[in-house]
Scaffold this active site. Structure first.
Site, PDB file in Angstrom:
ATOM      1  N   HIS A   8       6.556  -3.471  -2.241  1.00 34.70           N
ATOM      2  CA  HIS A   8       7.602  -3.750  -1.253  1.00 34.70           C
ATOM      3  C   HIS A   8       7.031  -4.465  -0.030  1.00 34.70           C
ATOM      4  O   HIS A   8       5.846  -4.339   0.298  1.00 34.70           O
ATOM      5  CB  HIS A   8       8.292  -2.456  -0.823  1.00 34.70           C
ATOM      6  CG  HIS A   8       7.367  -1.475  -0.150  1.00 34.70           C
ATOM      7  ND1 HIS A   8       6.975  -1.596   1.165  1.00 34.70           N
ATOM      8  CD2 HIS A   8       6.756  -0.366  -0.623  1.00 34.70           C
ATOM      9  CE1 HIS A   8       6.170  -0.610   1.480  1.00 34.70           C
ATOM     10  NE2 HIS A   8       6.007   0.153   0.411  1.00 34.70           N
ATOM     11  N   GLN A  10       6.475  -5.261   4.004  1.00 37.56           N
ATOM     12  CA  GLN A  10       6.057  -4.335   5.068  1.00 37.56           C
ATOM     13  C   GLN A  10       7.230  -3.465   5.520  1.00 37.56           C
ATOM     14  O   GLN A  10       8.325  -3.960   5.785  1.00 37.56           O
ATOM     15  CB  GLN A  10       5.518  -5.119   6.262  1.00 37.56           C
ATOM     16  CG  GLN A  10       4.993  -4.231   7.383  1.00 37.56           C
ATOM     17  CD  GLN A  10       4.818  -4.976   8.695  1.00 37.56           C
ATOM     18  OE1 GLN A  10       5.792  -5.428   9.292  1.00 37.56           O
ATOM     19  NE2 GLN A  10       3.576  -5.120   9.130  1.00 37.56           N
ATOM     20  N   GLU A  12       8.862  -0.391   8.196  1.00 37.46           N
ATOM     21  CA  GLU A  12       8.774  -0.086   9.626  1.00 37.46           C
ATOM     22  C   GLU A  12       7.605   0.850   9.910  1.00 37.46           C
ATOM     23  O   GLU A  12       6.967   0.760  10.957  1.00 37.46           O
ATOM     24  CB  GLU A  12      10.090   0.521  10.107  1.00 37.46           C
ATOM     25  CG  GLU A  12      11.251  -0.468  10.081  1.00 37.46           C
ATOM     26  CD  GLU A  12      12.573   0.140  10.484  1.00 37.46           C
ATOM     27  OE1 GLU A  12      12.663   1.391  10.533  1.00 37.46           O
ATOM     28  OE2 GLU A  12      13.519  -0.621  10.761  1.00 37.46           O
ATOM     29  N   GLU A  86       6.501   5.970  -4.253  1.00 34.15           N
ATOM     30  CA  GLU A  86       5.158   6.003  -3.681  1.00 34.15           C
ATOM     31  C   GLU A  86       4.519   7.369  -3.923  1.00 34.15           C
ATOM     32  O   GLU A  86       5.213   8.356  -4.183  1.00 34.15           O
ATOM     33  CB  GLU A  86       5.245   5.710  -2.173  1.00 34.15           C
ATOM     34  CG  GLU A  86       3.952   5.800  -1.377  1.00 34.15           C
ATOM     35  CD  GLU A  86       2.874   4.845  -1.863  1.00 34.15           C
ATOM     36  OE1 GLU A  86       2.406   5.029  -3.016  1.00 34.15           O
ATOM     37  OE2 GLU A  86       2.475   3.945  -1.101  1.00 34.15           O
ATOM     38  N   ASN A 183       0.730   2.732  -4.133  1.00 33.90           N
ATOM     39  CA  ASN A 183       0.023   3.675  -5.001  1.00 33.90           C
ATOM     40  C   ASN A 183       0.632   3.821  -6.385  1.00 33.90           C
ATOM     41  O   ASN A 183      -0.094   4.056  -7.353  1.00 33.90           O
ATOM     42  CB  ASN A 183      -0.101   5.034  -4.313  1.00 33.90           C
ATOM     43  CG  ASN A 183      -1.167   5.018  -3.241  1.00 33.90           C
ATOM     44  OD1 ASN A 183      -2.339   4.823  -3.520  1.00 33.90           O
ATOM     45  ND2 ASN A 183      -0.752   5.193  -1.989  1.00 33.90           N
TER      46      ASN A 183
END
EC number: 5.4.2.11
Length: 227
Positions: A8, A10, A12, A86, A183
């Site tokens: 994805h 960047q 926030e 993630e 990850n």
């Protein structure tokens, strides 16, 4: 056969240097731009998809949508699964990485972040931000919903989906996009590239950059490159 990964854009919390994990945060303005640029780059290079796989977290879903829209492929079916989420960072989620390093030491934080089999401090099940309280995971048995994961556990979560959905799609001739997380993609990369437990610590996957794998008929990697 080809397979395209994209982490994805960047988020926030990436921008604020916070541990994110299963916390659901939005893309930053830079992240939105990264996803759009990735979609345009895929279009310019002639990449077309038959199916896309993503997680149930907003930042990955949004990236997938933008990539497909910018490459004029928003019609492509998407399958969303918690298995591509993630890695769950346990009680580290929401903490500032720099401040955490100052408290526990750089080496301990490096081990929490990058080692293959060291778990982070686990999140309490009654914590306000526990995944056990999120309706996205209400259909899952309580013992399946994590309170913290290392990369080994993340791979154990991701691998059944690879074997049941992604690999069969590739082998059937479908052109596959996987829009996920640093990850969960590292875990998949470890599996398909045969990366050792030690070497996986050094693998970084940047945000918003399409990673292309060329695979043989046994799904062994012939070549990989970033667009």
């Amino acid at each position: 056969m080809e397979l395209v990964f994209i982490r994805h854009g960047q988020s926030e919390w990436n921008a604020k240097n916070l541990f994110t994990g299963w916390r659901d945060v939005k893309l930053s303005e830079q992240g939105l731009a990264e996803a759009a640029a990735a979609g345009k780059k895929l279009k310019e290079n002639g990449y077309e998809f038959d199916i896309a796989f993503t997680s149930v977290l907003t930042r990955a879903i949004k990236t997938c949508n933008i990539v497909l829209e910018e490459s004029d492929q928003l019609f492509v079916p998407q399958i969303k699964t918690w298995r591509l989420n993630e890695r769950h960072y346990g009680r580290l989620q929401g903490l500032d990485k720099k401040q955490t390093a100052e408290k526990y030491g750089d080496e301990q934080v490096r081990i929490w972040r990058r080692s293959y089999d060291t778990l982070p401090p686990l999140l309490d099940k009654d914590d306000a931000f526990s995944a056990h309280k999120d309706r996205r995971y209400a259909h899952l048995p309580a013992d399946v919903v994590p309170d913290g994961e290392n990369l080994k556990v993340t791979l154990e979560r991701v691998l059944p989906f690879w074997e049941d959905q992604i690999a069969p799609a590739i082998l059937s001739g479908k052109r596959v996009l996987v829009a996920a997380h640093g990850n969960s993609l590292r875990a998949l990369a470890k599996h398909i590239e045969g990366i050792s437990d030690e070497d996986i610590m050094g693998l970084e996957i940047p945000t918003g950059q399409p990673l292309v794998y060329k695979l043989d008929d046994n799904l062994k990697v012939i070549e990989k490159f970033y667009l």
